[in-house]
Design a protein around this motif. Structure first.
Motif, PDB file in Angstrom:
ATOM      1  N   UNK A 103       1.281  -0.744  -0.008  1.00 25.63           N
ATOM      2  CA  UNK A 103       0.011   0.280   0.250  1.00 25.63           C
ATOM      3  C   UNK A 103       0.979   1.684   0.146  1.00 25.63           C
ATOM      4  N   UNK A 107       1.117   3.794  -3.333  1.00 24.34           N
ATOM      5  CA  UNK A 107      -0.142   5.202  -3.288  1.00 24.34           C
ATOM      6  C   UNK A 107      -0.167   5.870  -2.565  1.00 24.34           C
TER       7      UNK A 107
ATOM      8  N   UNK B 319      -6.344   6.692  -6.408  1.00 25.20           N
ATOM      9  CA  UNK B 319      -6.071   7.082  -4.622  1.00 25.20           C
ATOM     10  C   UNK B 319      -6.659   6.120  -3.753  1.00 25.20           C
ATOM     11  N   UNK B 320      -7.992   5.237  -4.656  1.00 26.35           N
ATOM     12  CA  UNK B 320      -8.054   4.164  -3.505  1.00 26.35           C
ATOM     13  C   UNK B 320      -7.993   3.052  -3.281  1.00 26.35           C
ATOM     14  N   UNK B 321      -6.734   2.387  -3.644  1.00 19.31           N
ATOM     15  CA  UNK B 321      -6.049   1.526  -3.806  1.00 19.31           C
ATOM     16  C   UNK B 321      -4.799   1.203  -3.363  1.00 19.31           C
ATOM     17  N   UNK B 322      -5.093   1.912  -2.079  1.00 19.75           N
ATOM     18  CA  UNK B 322      -4.998   1.869  -0.308  1.00 19.75           C
ATOM     19  C   UNK B 322      -6.063   2.407   0.806  1.00 19.75           C
ATOM     20  N   UNK B 323      -6.559   1.186   1.348  1.00 19.20           N
ATOM     21  CA  UNK B 323      -5.430   0.221   1.729  1.00 19.20           C
ATOM     22  C   UNK B 323      -5.975  -1.322   0.661  1.00 19.20           C
ATOM     23  N   UNK B 324      -5.688  -2.480   1.151  1.00 19.01           N
ATOM     24  CA  UNK B 324      -5.812  -3.564  -0.685  1.00 19.01           C
ATOM     25  C   UNK B 324      -6.935  -4.212   0.722  1.00 19.01           C
TER      26      UNK B 324
END
Lengths: 709, 358
Positions: A103, A107, B319-324
């Motif tokens: 993570x 990002x 920007x929504x890639x984290x958290x997975x």
């Protein structure tokens, strides 16, 4: 537009198939802090179900003060379940640490907070202390159901600690601090002297019958020297027991051994200075008890006062014992305190100090302590028995006998035997006895020792007496001998019901030295006997040690109450601590001073609690304030006599001027003698006639001699 | 439109009650409660166009050719504050001859994210629905009795072949006698009903919630079937390939953090009143992976009037890639808030289907 509805049956409140929720029940409202409100929710899963003795709950994100050691309440269907919070675990749904790593590399920076934060829950394990069912006659073990969790109120905590089942008086031992705030009658949060909200405090009491017998007994302290505050808390608990039993009209006394410097020599001086001593205390940097300590005493229902009746016994310095006259050493009228092997010798502070001196007869009760193991063979034993049978009970008499034996062997026709004992045995005995006085360093007199008017270290006790045997400066042989002989004497008195008090507390520090695990014989056997039977004979053992794993298991097993302070990492891994949870063990590794973990017969789980500073001045401070000849705090004997009369007579006491007049012309030692006599005669609540009249008589004797009273 | 919530009784209790009635009336049914849900049945075929938009002509909105473009990251905070998703479980209950009787439980909700840690379902937007899918015109006494009982109990019953019956009743009888086809059709019907629930919720959001938060955007997990401002459809498993030739290669060669240029589908008779504008975005590195790894299709009618929004929306989605949502096999294209919402909805469905044998 289609109306979105949910389907099927609506369950209504009235006539509902569900019973009322237990956390709304009036029966349990007094147990839960509803002002603070819900602090979490019970959860159970397939892998971690709730049980009779443990359950889990996640903490609300606003319950920031909730922590290990706090006491909370959950509910089963018909009961409130009170539990102590143990291990915390914080969960998220992250599958592996690498997820967060990726993570951050895809990002987010290390310190960034993204648009969504992965939810975390803080789950606590709670160990059940007690369950309160709707019905008082039902003891429920049903596990909690999923539902809200609250902070426990003092009422819940007292219930959980079995207070309602106490058969004896509750003796305050520690203070539990919970995670919710203390509130006044108006519901406002109470603040401490620093202006911070004060957390809810609840006294932790011990059942008198389970601490001092007869149901159970004994207490034990474990912790690192200097860090665990074992002796400080033992003193606090002894003071608590004294005050509690006094209110009950029961007589209690304690026996302690001072092993280090002046630690236990000033227990009659308060931690909180009287106005006249404030300057002296301030001078040496002893500020007294703070407001929090004073508040704690008040909350515990105790007074922060020193012990009223401290008696200190010490052997003589080597080579300093009084000379014998006509074969006797008379200790009555003793006044040369500088000859005693103790730090408490300052004039005016010795009216409660007494000598210990033995004749040979007493020393030979413990030949295995006096002679080394290799020397004490059958032949020497035989010779010692010969001495006893002949009634040789002083060094002087022994010297005379050896001279007689020497004369016997000087006669060439007498052969190599005397009374069946070979010359070599006798020579060996002569050699060993010759060094005995040096070996026992001030404990052994040449003549026979007698005393009629002064108390001895092994005499019966009086009410509220704190007897301190000062062995801090004695050599190891003398100190072991003293401990062994005095405790054995006490035990014998107990067996004959001659203690003089209803309960006696014997405090032994360094218990691993006197009763080591795997050890045999000697004092160990006596201590094991005390541990096993003492509670029925009104003697309880308060023991302390650094290494619990090295103390005899029988003594620990009989102990109804255990305290744990900071413990070292090498020690905590021992099996002796297996009953303590991993979280509690981790806490013990870094436990601060003034905080202890307690196990007691009534408690299902151990608890953490704190205690205030002891009510007496620290030994080293007491020595600086009262022990120094130049100390401004040191009272003149006349002033001590005035105080003593005031204590005994109250308003009827003569005024200071009158007492001073009666003491005119007498030196300090003479006044001290009178003080000692009055203490002896009138201590322990014993009333033998008019105190002031008797005092005047004794003063006249000192002035004019015994024939002219 | 109103959304009401009441406590459901369990599916198991309901089925038990109806079974008892059927037994008393000697209506023969075969129990199917141990059959796996249709969602997990590998034999159910959705068809190539089952849940995606049909292929056809496209109109290129950013230049003459669909090409890869790096996403210019928007430095400001993302205005995405709402997420909408639904979940369903479609369960065979009985079989009467060759005709299965299906119960479909669906749940949908709007999730609101007020701050990174303050995430919850918007008040009164959680919908749970139990729907029965049973052919009504089979002239089978048992099936008719089942429908009657369900409707007497207030249950909602839908015939998956209702349209076919209206067009050709004879063909209807043939269709309902094909067991596997019945299952497929039932599943299609359940999915459509769920999609309708989601669409209704989206309308609810538009009318009741968005006016109070004009700057807030909503992401819908799946197709965006309405012209709603500030709404983004996110299709995780696009099945129809709208691009061909070099443009398709450009799509499958997209590096991480890149997007295709935007395009719109040209409607052919299936005319809507608004344009469907869309583009693809590569969310995760696909090196060594299937060409569709980390690839999502984003739909938003808003970009038609403002093409700058394509990069901005893409930036917000990146920007929504984290958290997975790493516990889900679809993590590469699954937004974490959607993942949270799915978990909540699945819990809701589990509450209704608690004790179901399968």
């Amino acid at each position: 537009m289609e109306e979105l509805t949910l389907d099927t049956t609506t369950m209504t409140q009235n006539g509902s198939a569900h019973p009322p929720l237990p956390w709304t029940a009036e029966a349990f409202r007094a147990f839960i802090d509803t002002t603070t409100g819900e602090i979490g929710r019970v959860v159970s899963s397939e892998r971690e179900p709730s049980g009779s003795h443990v359950f889990y709950f996640w903490a609300d994100e606003n319950a920031l003060t909730l922590d290990v050691g706090h006491i909370v309440v959950g509910f089963s269907e018909e009961a409130a379940v009170v539990a102590v919070v143990d291990e915390p675990r914080r969960y998220s749904d992250m599958q592996s640490f690498l997820d967060d790593y990726f993570d951050r590399h895809v990002e987010l920076g290390l310190a960034d907070i993204g648009a969504t934060q992965r939810p975390e829950i803080l789950v606590f394990e709670a160990k059940v202390l007690a369950t309160r069912h709707y019905r008082e006659d039902v003891i429920s073990k049903r596990p909690v159901i999923n539902g809200p969790v609250y902070f426990a109120t003092p009422e819940a905590i007292e219930f959980a600690l079995g207070r309602s089942n106490y058969s004896g008086k509750p003796i305050p031992a520690l203070m539990h601090t919970n995670g919710n705030y203390e509130r006044d009658a108006n519901g406002e949060i109470v603040h401490d002297e620093a202006g911070r909200p004060r957390f809810q405090r609840t006294p932790i009491y011990l059942d008198e019958d389970y601490l001092l017998g007869p149901e159970a007994g004994h207490a034990n302290w474990t912790g690192q020297s200097g860090l665990a505050t074992k002796t400080s808390h033992a003193l606090f608990l002894i003071s608590s027991a004294f005050q509690t039993l006094r209110k009950e009209g029961k007589k209690v006394a304690a026996l302690m051994f001072n092993v280090k410097g002046p630690d236990l020599l000033w227990l009659d001086k308060p931690a909180q200075p009287t106005p006249e001593h404030e300057a002296a205390y301030r001078e040496i940097g002893s500020p007294g008890l703070g407001k929090d300590d004073l508040d704690a005493y008040k909350a515990l229902g105790l007074e922060p006062k020193a012990f009223e009746n401290v008696r200190i016994f010490a052997p003589f310095r080597p080579g300093y014992e009084p000379p014998s006259r006509t074969g006797y050493v008379d200790l009555d009228g003793f006044s040369e305190y500088s000859r005693l092997n103790t730090d408490r010798t300052a004039p005016g502070e010795t009216d409660n100090v007494y000598p210990i001196l033995w004749s040979l007869e007493t020393a030979l009760y413990y030949p295995h302590k006096v002679f080394s193991h290799g020397d004490l063979d059958d032949k020497l034993w035989g010779f010692i028995y010969e001495l006893r049978e002949r009634g040789i009970d002083s060094v002087d008499e022994l010297d005379k006998l050896f001279k007689k034996i020497d004369q016997h062997f000087d006669d060439p026709e007498s052969g190599d035997y005397w009374e069946g004992h070979h010359k070599a045995t006798i020579r060996k005995a002569q050699n060993r006895f010759k060094g005995l006085q040096d070996k026992l360093g001030g404990l052994l007199a040449h003549g026979k020792v007698r005393s009629k008017s002064i108390p001895t270290a092994d005499s019966p006790f009086v009410d509220q007496e704190l007897r301190v045997i000062d062995i801090s400066q004695a050599n190891s042989t003398a100190s072991e001998l003293l401990v062994t002989s005095i405790i054995n004497a006490v035990w014998k008195m107990a067996e004959k019901s001659e203690l003089g008090v209803d309960k006696l507390i014997v405090f032994v520090d360094e218990l691993n030295k006197y009763a080591p695990a795997g050890g045999e014989g000697g004092l160990r056997d006596t201590l094991v006997d005390i541990a096993a039977r003492g509670r029925h004979l009104n003697v309880v053992l308060f023991g302390a040690q650094q290494f619990r794993s090295r103390v005899d298991g029988e003594i620990l097993g009989n102990c109804g109450t255990s305290f744990y302070g900071r413990i070292g990492d090498e020690e905590i891994i021992n099996a002796a601590y297996r009953s303590i949870s991993d979280t509690a063990k981790s806490e013990l590794l870094g436990l601060p001073k003034g905080r202890l973990l307690i196990r007691h017969a009534h408690f299902r789980e151990p608890l953490f609690g704190t205690f205030p500073m002891p009510p007496t001045i620290r030994g080293i401070d007491g020595h600086r304030v009262f022990g120094s000849e130049h100390s401004s705090a040191r009272k003149k004997p006349v002033d001590i006599l005035v105080d003593l009369l005031r204590d005994l007579l109250g308003d009827r006491a003569p005024d200071a001027g009158l007492v001073s007049t009666e003491c005119l012309g007498l030196d300090d030692d003479a006044v001290v003698k009178v003080i000692k006599k009055i203490r002896l005669q009138y201590s322990g609540g014993i009333n033998r006639g008019n105190v002031w009249a008797q005092t005047q008589k004794y003063l006249r004797v000192e002035r004019y001699g015994a024939g002219k009273r | 439109m109103t959304v009401t919530g009441t406590q459901s009784r369990s599916l198991r209790a309901l089925v038990r009650a109806i079974s008892q009635h059927l037994a008393e009336g000697n209506y023969p049914v075969t129990d199917m409660s141990r059959a796996t849900s249709l969602e997990l049945d590998p034999t159910i075929s959705l068809g190539a166009t089952g849940s995606d938009r049909p292929g056809g002509e496209i109109r290129r909105l950013e230049g003459p050719v669909i090409e890869a473009r790096p996403v210019e990251r928007d430095p400001g905070p993302s205005p995405i504050r709402y997420f909408l998703d639904g979940s369903q479980k479609t369960l065979p209950v009985w079989r009467v001859g060759t005709v299965p009787v299906i119960a479909s439980v669906s749940a949908a909700a709007v999730l609101k994210r007020t701050s990174p840690t303050d995430i919850g379902i918007c008040e009164d937007t959680l919908v749970t629905r139990l729907h029965w899918i049973v052919p009504r015109h089979t002239r089978n006494a048992t099936l008719d009795r089942i429908v009657d009982l369900l409707e007497e109990m207030g249950e909602s019953v839908t015939d998956p072949f209702e349209n076919e019956y209206e067009q050709d009743p004879d063909n209807y009888q043939r269709l309902v006698s094909a067991y596997t086809h019945c299952l497929e059709k039932a599943y299609d019907t359940a999915s459509s009903m769920r999609a309708q629930v989601e669409l209704n919720l989206l309308r609810l959001w538009e009318q009741m919630i968005s006016p109070g938060d004009r700057d807030g955007w909503i992401v819908i997990d799946g197709l965006l079937d309405a012209d709603i401002p500030n709404a983004i459809g996110l299709v995780k498993n696009a099945q129809v390939q709208h691009l061909h030739g070099q443009e398709a290669i450009a799509l499958y060669d997209l590096p991480v953090g890149y997007r295709t240029s935007a395009y719109a589908l040209v409607d052919r008779g299936d005319r809507q009143q608004w344009d469907r504008a869309m583009w693809y975005l590569r969310m995760q590195n696909a090196t060594g992976q299937d060409a569709r790894h980390g690839l999502v299709r984003l739909e938003s009618p808003a970009i038609v009037g403002d093409l700058d929004l394509v990069d901005r929306i893409s930036s917000w989605i990146l920007a929504e890639r984290a958290p997975r949502a790493s516990s889900d096999s679809r993590w590469a294209t699954l937004l974490y808030p959607i993942h949270l919402l799915e978990r909540m909805l699945k819990r809701r469905i589990q509450a209704v289907t608690a004790g179901w044998p399968a």
